[in-house]
Write an enzyme that holds these catalytic residues in place. Structure first.
Site, PDB file in Angstrom:
ATOM      1  CB  SER A 126      -1.097   0.100   1.116  1.00  0.00           C
ATOM      2  OG  SER A 126      -0.022  -0.405   2.543  1.00  0.00           O
TER       3      SER A 126
ATOM      4  CD  GLU B  96       0.888   7.656   5.142  1.00  0.00           C
ATOM      5  OE1 GLU B  96       0.828   6.787   5.586  1.00  0.00           O
ATOM      6  OE2 GLU B  96       1.699   8.369   5.361  1.00  0.00           O
TER       7      GLU B  96
ATOM      8  CG  ASP C  36       1.533  14.924  16.454  1.00  0.00           C
ATOM      9  OD1 ASP C  36       2.193  13.685  17.487  1.00  0.00           O
ATOM     10  OD2 ASP C  36       1.990  15.009  14.950  1.00  0.00           O
TER      11      ASP C  36
ATOM     12  CG  PHE D  83      10.530  13.152   8.173  1.00  0.00           C
ATOM     13  CD1 PHE D  83      10.150  14.876   8.646  1.00  0.00           C
ATOM     14  CD2 PHE D  83      10.475  12.655   7.012  1.00  0.00           C
ATOM     15  CE1 PHE D  83       9.494  14.787   6.888  1.00  0.00           C
ATOM     16  CE2 PHE D  83      10.079  13.116   6.216  1.00  0.00           C
ATOM     17  CZ  PHE D  83       9.534  14.754   6.374  1.00  0.00           C
TER      18      PHE D  83
ATOM     19  CG  HIS E 105       1.457   1.443   4.880  1.00  0.00           C
ATOM     20  ND1 HIS E 105       0.013   1.833   3.584  1.00  0.00           N
ATOM     21  CD2 HIS E 105       2.152   3.350   5.177  1.00  0.00           C
ATOM     22  CE1 HIS E 105      -0.159   3.596   4.405  1.00  0.00           C
ATOM     23  NE2 HIS E 105       0.910   3.829   4.863  1.00  0.00           N
TER      24      HIS E 105
END
Ligand code: FAD
Length: 305
Positions: A19, A21, A113, A223, A273
């Site tokens: 998959s 994103e 968040d 990140f 993913h």
């Protein structure tokens, strides 16, 4: 002779499922980059493609617009991310009903968040869904949705311990979550050890590894800092000295990502993913190495004259 990382996988006969994103674009230029990436990756027939929801609910309309366009213009199955942040239950339920009404059948349910920024204490919106498990239950009440949730091989930064984090995952599963997608990680042992602990805790849903192909090491490192994911020293040294050398960096990026996913395949993983960052090339190459091949869309049936 293949170097170890490129050895065809011993498990290559297992069907690989992927998959992708994406994030909703802010500008026309970003929109065209996103759509050319979707067009390139769609023929690989992913199980679904997911579209993120900006921090603080900042992309509600853009997420909806991107998901609607995927539904209207492709035969991909979109999954819309949704968080509990900055909205009361009625507002969130309206978003879910809106998705249900246009034919979306999959939601990635997240807490989100803290509004005041990562590292500050999370406060639920008054009248909102307090935790992800409440959101999962709310979505399941509103329609026949498949619901994916997050999982954290290195624990969520706010969780006091991995056990507390597994408890949080269990509350989401008890509320009806069908699948968890992990935060990205670079050390496969971390994921596999986590998987053992999840299974020992009695959680049986798929825990799909989230893979972030590193295109830009500096960006990936920042990140990772925010996400509480560790960055092994060896990863930094692979990209060392390549800051100004885009071509070599691209080749190294492909080799590093291939090494990670092929090792996971060798260790029995068959579902992935990919955090695409809206870029197709590296993800397309990794999927090719995983054995996936582009399938042309079915020709419309011809009607005899
Ligand atoms: P959860 O896993 O639900 O919980 C985080 C922590 O809260 C837990 O570890 C625990 O300490 C506590 N907690 C949870 N449930 C309970 C409970 N029942 N009782 C007590 N404590 C509890 N963010 C966005 O803004 N938009 C996105 O589109 C987005 N997509 C993401 C996709 C993936 C695959 C991942 C891994 C993360 C994504 N995030 C996104 C980031 C996510 O919103 C943040 O990490 C956020 O801080 C936590 O949300 P969560 O749903 O992962 O939290």
């Amino acid at each position: 002779m293949f170097p170890a990382a490129f050895r065809p996988s011993r498990h290559s006969s297992r069907p690989i499922r992927v998959s992708f994103e994406f994030f909703p674009p802010k500008t026309d230029e970003m929109e065209s980059v996103l759509w050319s990436s979707i067009e390139r990756l769609a023929p690989l027939r992913p199980d679904f493609v997911s579209v993120t929801y900006g921090a603080g609910g900042s992309t509600r309309e853009r997420t909806h617009k991107t998901v609607s366009r995927i539904l209207a213009e492709t035969d991909l199955k979109p999954a819309a991310h949704l968080t509990c942040v900055a909205a009361n239950r009625d507002e969130i339920d309206d978003v879910v009903r809106g998705y249900r009404d246009i034919g979306v059948r999959h939601i990635v349910a997240l807490r989100g968040d803290p509004m005041a920024g990562i590292g500050t204490a999370y406060e639920a919106h008054p009248g909102g869904y307090a935790q992800t498990c409440d959101l999962v239950a709310g979505i399941k009440r509103l329609g026949d949705f498949e619901v994916s949730v997050s999982a954290y091989p290195e624990k969520h930064p706010e969780a006091p311990s991995i056990e507390a984090d597994l408890d949080a995952l269990a509350t989401k599963v008890d509320a009806g979550a069908d699948r968890a997608i992990t935060q990205f990680f670079f050390d496969n042992d971390l994921y596999l050890r986590y998987l053992d602990r999840v299974r020992a805790r009695g959680i049986t849903i798929p825990i799909v590894p989230g893979i972030l192909p590193v295109q830009n090491f500096k960006l990936a490192k920042s990140f990772a800092e925010r996400a509480g994911a560790s960055v092994p020293e060896w990863l930094g040294s692979r990209f060392e000295g390549l800051e100004g050398d885009v071509d070599t960096r691209k080749m190294v990026a492909a080799a590093v990502a291939a090494e990670q996913v092929l090792d996971l395949v060798d260790r029995g993983v068959s579902e992935f993913h990919f955090y695409t960052m809206n870029r197709a090339d590296l993800v397309f190459a990794i999927c090719h190495l995983l054995g996936l091949r582009a399938v042309a869309p079915a020709e419309p049936a011809r009607v005899a004259a």
